[in-house]
Write a protein that holds these residues in place. Structure first.
Motif, PDB file in Angstrom:
ATOM      1  N   PHE A 170      35.549 -10.410  -4.259  1.00  0.00           N
ATOM      2  CA  PHE A 170      36.646 -10.768  -5.163  1.00  0.00           C
ATOM      3  C   PHE A 170      37.990 -10.484  -4.493  1.00  0.00           C
ATOM      4  O   PHE A 170      38.182  -9.446  -3.880  1.00  0.00           O
ATOM      5  N   GLN A 171      38.920 -11.408  -4.680  1.00  0.00           N
ATOM      6  CA  GLN A 171      40.241 -11.279  -4.078  1.00  0.00           C
ATOM      7  C   GLN A 171      41.278 -10.893  -5.126  1.00  0.00           C
ATOM      8  O   GLN A 171      41.121 -11.171  -6.317  1.00  0.00           O
ATOM      9  N   ASP A 172      42.334 -10.271  -4.651  1.00  0.00           N
ATOM     10  CA  ASP A 172      43.393  -9.786  -5.533  1.00  0.00           C
ATOM     11  C   ASP A 172      43.921 -10.918  -6.419  1.00  0.00           C
ATOM     12  O   ASP A 172      44.234 -12.008  -5.932  1.00  0.00           O
ATOM     13  N   GLY A 173      43.980 -10.646  -7.715  1.00  0.00           N
ATOM     14  CA  GLY A 173      44.512 -11.621  -8.657  1.00  0.00           C
ATOM     15  C   GLY A 173      43.478 -12.537  -9.284  1.00  0.00           C
ATOM     16  O   GLY A 173      43.819 -13.332 -10.167  1.00  0.00           O
ATOM     17  N   TRP A 174      42.232 -12.435  -8.856  1.00  0.00           N
ATOM     18  CA  TRP A 174      41.197 -13.326  -9.390  1.00  0.00           C
ATOM     19  C   TRP A 174      40.863 -12.999 -10.839  1.00  0.00           C
ATOM     20  O   TRP A 174      40.927 -11.839 -11.281  1.00  0.00           O
ATOM     21  N   ILE A 175      40.485 -14.040 -11.574  1.00  0.00           N
ATOM     22  CA  ILE A 175      39.827 -13.911 -12.878  1.00  0.00           C
ATOM     23  C   ILE A 175      38.345 -14.168 -12.627  1.00  0.00           C
ATOM     24  O   ILE A 175      37.969 -15.230 -12.117  1.00  0.00           O
ATOM     25  N   VAL A 176      37.503 -13.188 -12.970  1.00  0.00           N
ATOM     26  CA  VAL A 176      36.083 -13.252 -12.626  1.00  0.00           C
ATOM     27  C   VAL A 176      35.243 -13.113 -13.884  1.00  0.00           C
ATOM     28  O   VAL A 176      35.381 -12.141 -14.640  1.00  0.00           O
ATOM     29  N   ASN A 177      34.365 -14.075 -14.099  1.00  0.00           N
ATOM     30  CA  ASN A 177      33.422 -13.998 -15.207  1.00  0.00           C
ATOM     31  C   ASN A 177      32.138 -13.329 -14.730  1.00  0.00           C
ATOM     32  O   ASN A 177      31.597 -13.689 -13.682  1.00  0.00           O
ATOM     33  N   LEU A 178      31.647 -12.368 -15.506  1.00  0.00           N
ATOM     34  CA  LEU A 178      30.406 -11.670 -15.177  1.00  0.00           C
ATOM     35  C   LEU A 178      29.357 -11.980 -16.227  1.00  0.00           C
ATOM     36  O   LEU A 178      29.555 -11.716 -17.409  1.00  0.00           O
ATOM     37  N   GLY A 179      28.241 -12.547 -15.774  1.00  0.00           N
ATOM     38  CA  GLY A 179      27.168 -12.921 -16.681  1.00  0.00           C
ATOM     39  C   GLY A 179      26.225 -11.772 -16.973  1.00  0.00           C
ATOM     40  O   GLY A 179      26.364 -10.653 -16.477  1.00  0.00           O
ATOM     41  N   VAL A 180      25.206 -12.058 -17.770  1.00  0.00           N
ATOM     42  CA  VAL A 180      24.239 -11.066 -18.236  1.00  0.00           C
ATOM     43  C   VAL A 180      23.409 -10.538 -17.065  1.00  0.00           C
ATOM     44  O   VAL A 180      23.098 -11.257 -16.123  1.00  0.00           O
TER      45      VAL A 180
ATOM     46  N   ILE B 221      41.697  -7.266 -10.447  1.00  0.00           N
ATOM     47  CA  ILE B 221      40.704  -8.244 -10.891  1.00  0.00           C
ATOM     48  C   ILE B 221      40.660  -8.241 -12.416  1.00  0.00           C
ATOM     49  O   ILE B 221      40.569  -7.175 -13.038  1.00  0.00           O
ATOM     50  N   THR B 222      40.733  -9.401 -13.020  1.00  0.00           N
ATOM     51  CA  THR B 222      40.596  -9.536 -14.470  1.00  0.00           C
ATOM     52  C   THR B 222      39.181  -9.993 -14.773  1.00  0.00           C
ATOM     53  O   THR B 222      38.801 -11.129 -14.439  1.00  0.00           O
ATOM     54  N   TYR B 223      38.389  -9.109 -15.381  1.00  0.00           N
ATOM     55  CA  TYR B 223      37.015  -9.466 -15.728  1.00  0.00           C
ATOM     56  C   TYR B 223      36.996 -10.160 -17.083  1.00  0.00           C
ATOM     57  O   TYR B 223      37.569  -9.676 -18.056  1.00  0.00           O
ATOM     58  N   HIS B 224      36.290 -11.275 -17.112  1.00  0.00           N
ATOM     59  CA  HIS B 224      36.245 -12.169 -18.282  1.00  0.00           C
ATOM     60  C   HIS B 224      34.822 -12.248 -18.809  1.00  0.00           C
ATOM     61  O   HIS B 224      33.866 -12.369 -18.032  1.00  0.00           O
ATOM     62  N   SER B 225      34.689 -12.177 -20.110  1.00  0.00           N
ATOM     63  CA  SER B 225      33.391 -12.341 -20.749  1.00  0.00           C
ATOM     64  C   SER B 225      33.488 -13.446 -21.796  1.00  0.00           C
ATOM     65  O   SER B 225      34.494 -13.535 -22.503  1.00  0.00           O
TER      66      SER B 225
END
Length: 224
Positions: free
Chosen positions: A20-30, A46-50
């Motif tokens: 993951f790179q600086d500033g990314w929005i990252v979705n984490l699955g189950v 990192i902004t983690y998105h659900s």
């Protein structure tokens, strides 16, 4: 193959998180992907998105400090980072469908050499639950998959072609297993990093598709 060989689930998640790179929005699955939010990757923001509407969450909450109203995609109680938001389910999917997800990390039953993956239905299973996987696969800029290299009966999960219902075709950019880090190339899997205690020959024998070794193959490495 010895159970002491290879990576733990948290180590698999740690290695992916270092992509993951600086500033990314990252979705984490189950499943294993949710463990990425536990990884310390330094000062990268990192902004983690659900999908359920929690945006900007952090690690799983320590025992006794859980907020039962805050859960990730796997139903685990999580912490919030400064600036986090809890939004409507439709708004969460608006982030996905608007193309704002820099990377999604999902589990899977199979990944094919072409970058196809299957993660919503097993053979003989009635019904199935594709959930938000189809939206993420279609709209995220990058699709990372984390999965065990083989099934419980020893069958390969990295295959020439999926024989399970496919979630999306040609979208997987990176595959992390307990045996190493791979890239689908269309006609095979390129092994970029190898897990401790394993040999290329052992990985090749456990891989259903063609295995190619990257120039400069190195051990799985956390950090820069």
């Amino acid at each position: 193959m010895s159970e002491t060989k290879g990576l733990t689930r948290q180590q698999m998640a740690d290695r992916v998180a270092w992509e993951f790179q600086d500033g990314w929005i990252v979705n984490l699955g189950v499943g294993i992907p949710t463990m990425c939010s536990n990884t310390d990757i330094g000062d990268r923001a990192i902004t983690y998105h659900s999908e359920n509407g929690v945006i900007g969450y952090g690690p799983v909450a320590p025992a006794g400090e859980e907020d039962l109203n805050l859960v990730n995609a796997g139903g685990q109680n999580v912490t919030l980072k400064p600036g986090a938001a809890v939004v409507h389910h439709a708004d969460s999917f608006g982030v996905i469908r608007g193309g704002h997800i820099d990377a999604t990390v999902m589990g899977a039953y199979q990944v094919a050499m072409t970058g196809d993956f299957a993660n919503w239905k097993l053979k003989g299973q009635k019904g199935g639950g594709i959930g938000g996987a189809m939206d993420l696969a279609a709209c995220a800029k990058r699709v990372f998959i984390i999965l065990e290299h083989v099934t419980r009966d020893g069958s390969p999960r990295l295959v020439p072609a999926c024989d399970l219902p496919v979630t999306a075709r040609g979208v997987v950019t990176l595959v992390m297993t307990n045996y190493g880090l791979f890239e689908p190339t269309g006609d095979g899997f390129r092994l970029r990093e190898i897990a401790p205690g394993l040999t290329v020959e052992e990985i090749r024998a456990a891989t259903g598709g063609t295995l190619r070794v990257a120039d400069g193959l190195r051990p799985v490495t956390m950090g820069t």
